[in-house]
Design a protein around this motif. Structure first.
Motif, short mmCIF file in Angstrom:
data_model
loop_
_atom_site.label_atom_id
_atom_site.label_comp_id
_atom_site.label_asym_id
_atom_site.label_seq_id
_atom_site.Cartn_x
_atom_site.Cartn_y
_atom_site.Cartn_z
N VAL A 1 -25.14 15.85 -37.11
CA VAL A 1 -26.47 15.64 -37.42
C VAL A 1 -27.31 16.03 -36.27
N TYR B 1 -22.17 12.38 -45.97
CA TYR B 1 -23.58 13.13 -45.90
C TYR B 1 -24.04 13.57 -47.01
N ARG C 1 -28.00 14.36 -47.92
CA ARG C 1 -28.79 14.73 -46.69
C ARG C 1 -28.50 16.22 -46.77
#
Length: 329
Positions: free
Chosen positions: A72, A99, A102
């Motif tokens: 990230v 994740y 996201r």
């Protein structure tokens, strides 16, 4: 006189051009590793110095991080290099698993894999008798240590609890106490008799484990086969051994069966091709120096660095591998 003036202007132009070239070639990048006291932080600190020595104009800032958070940070431009784990890099790029929900890390690119593969350590203090399955199924009032919340190995700890049908809360209801902290702090808690079991991932040999063994006896336990099979099926995680003699006080000459993560060096598509080319070249042409940085790097080989590709290879790295005949595409 006129000739001297012209010559002076020419010299000034050469000096100015050289200064501009030097300025243009200067580059500062941030390289994220793991928690202070862990193998990744040691690797990044040593490798950063190697890159600065071998790549003119490159300044590398080594900073702490974590395998799950690092992709990230690279995606968001907070770091230009990072160590991560193959399965976490792939999940970040696809916005799946950990994740999910996201934005996809679509800028994530790799330079090489197996950059010091990382085995898990499951440690039981002297005087404790439960194996892993009994511990999670029956254990009460257990003092347990692990990596910082959100770190790669802490996420794997949650997966391990789930394998046995538990969460932190369900075990706390049975009197469990969890110490989730930096490796050095977990080691200190173990030495000070504040925890009796621990689970985390470190490159070999892990300085925190060596530290733990200096103050208190214990044992490295094999990861049960059903856990190895389950983690492979659900998360794509591999397995291997911690060779006998790695920690003589904890497992003597016996190999210990465990989970293994493939450490992947990642970067961003935003990082210039020439910068990544020079970084890749510096690493590959100084492989013999890597084990001096950390023992886990002794098996790193550029010839096999991109055989497996959890994310695309950066064009700069690919250019070097093609020149060496390592990769065609």
């Amino acid at each position: 006189m006129l000739k001297r003036i012209i010559a002076g202007f020419a010299l000034a132009a050469v000096v100015a051009t050289g200064a501009m070239v030097a300025q243009a070639s200067a580059q500062t990048i941030e390289w994220r590793g793991g928690s202070i006291g862990g193998g990744w932080y040691t690797i990044v600190s040593g490798a950063a110095k190697l890159l600065e020595d071998k790549v003119p104009g490159l300044t590398v800032k080594a900073v702490p991080g974590g395998g799950a958070a690092n992709p990230v940070a690279v995606q968001q431009g907070q770091a230009q290099l990072a160590l991560s784990i193959d399965i976490f890099a792939a999940m970040a790029a696809g916005a799946t698993g950990t994740y999910q929900g996201r934005p996809a890390a679509d800028k994530l690119r790799m330079i090489g894999q197996s950059f010091g593969d990382t085995p898990y350590h499951f440690i039981r203090a002297s005087g404790q008798t439960m194996d892993m399955a009994t511990l999670f199924r029956e254990g009460r009032n257990i003092r347990f240590g692990g990596a910082n919340n959100g770190a790669t190995d802490e996420i794997a700890l949650r997966w391990l609890l789930a394998h046995y049908g538990h969460t932190y809360d369900s075990l706390r209801a049975r009197g469990w106490r969890f110490t989730l902290a930096a490796y050095a702090d977990v080691a200190a808690a173990y030495r000070d008799n504040q925890i009796d079991y621990a689970f985390f991932a470190l490159g070999l040999p892990g300085s925190a484990v060596i530290d733990m063994a200096t103050g208190r006896d214990g044992e490295l336990l094999d990861i049960p086969q059903d856990v190895l099979d389950g983690f492979k099926q659900r998360y794509g995680m591999g397995s291997g051994v911690i060779p006998g003699g790695t920690y003589p006080r904890f497992h003597g000459t016996r190999d210990v069966r465990t989970l293994v993560m493939a450490t992947t060096l990642v970067t961003s598509s935003d990082v210039a091709e020439d910068v990544v080319y020079r970084i890749t070249k510096a690493i590959c042409e100084n492989v013999a120096d890597l084990p001096r940085i950390h023992g886990s790097l002794k098996d790193y080989r550029c010839e096999t660095a991109v055989l497996s590709r959890p994310v695309p290879v950066h064009p700069g790295a690919l250019r070097y591998y093609r020149e060496r005949g390592i990769a065609q595409n």
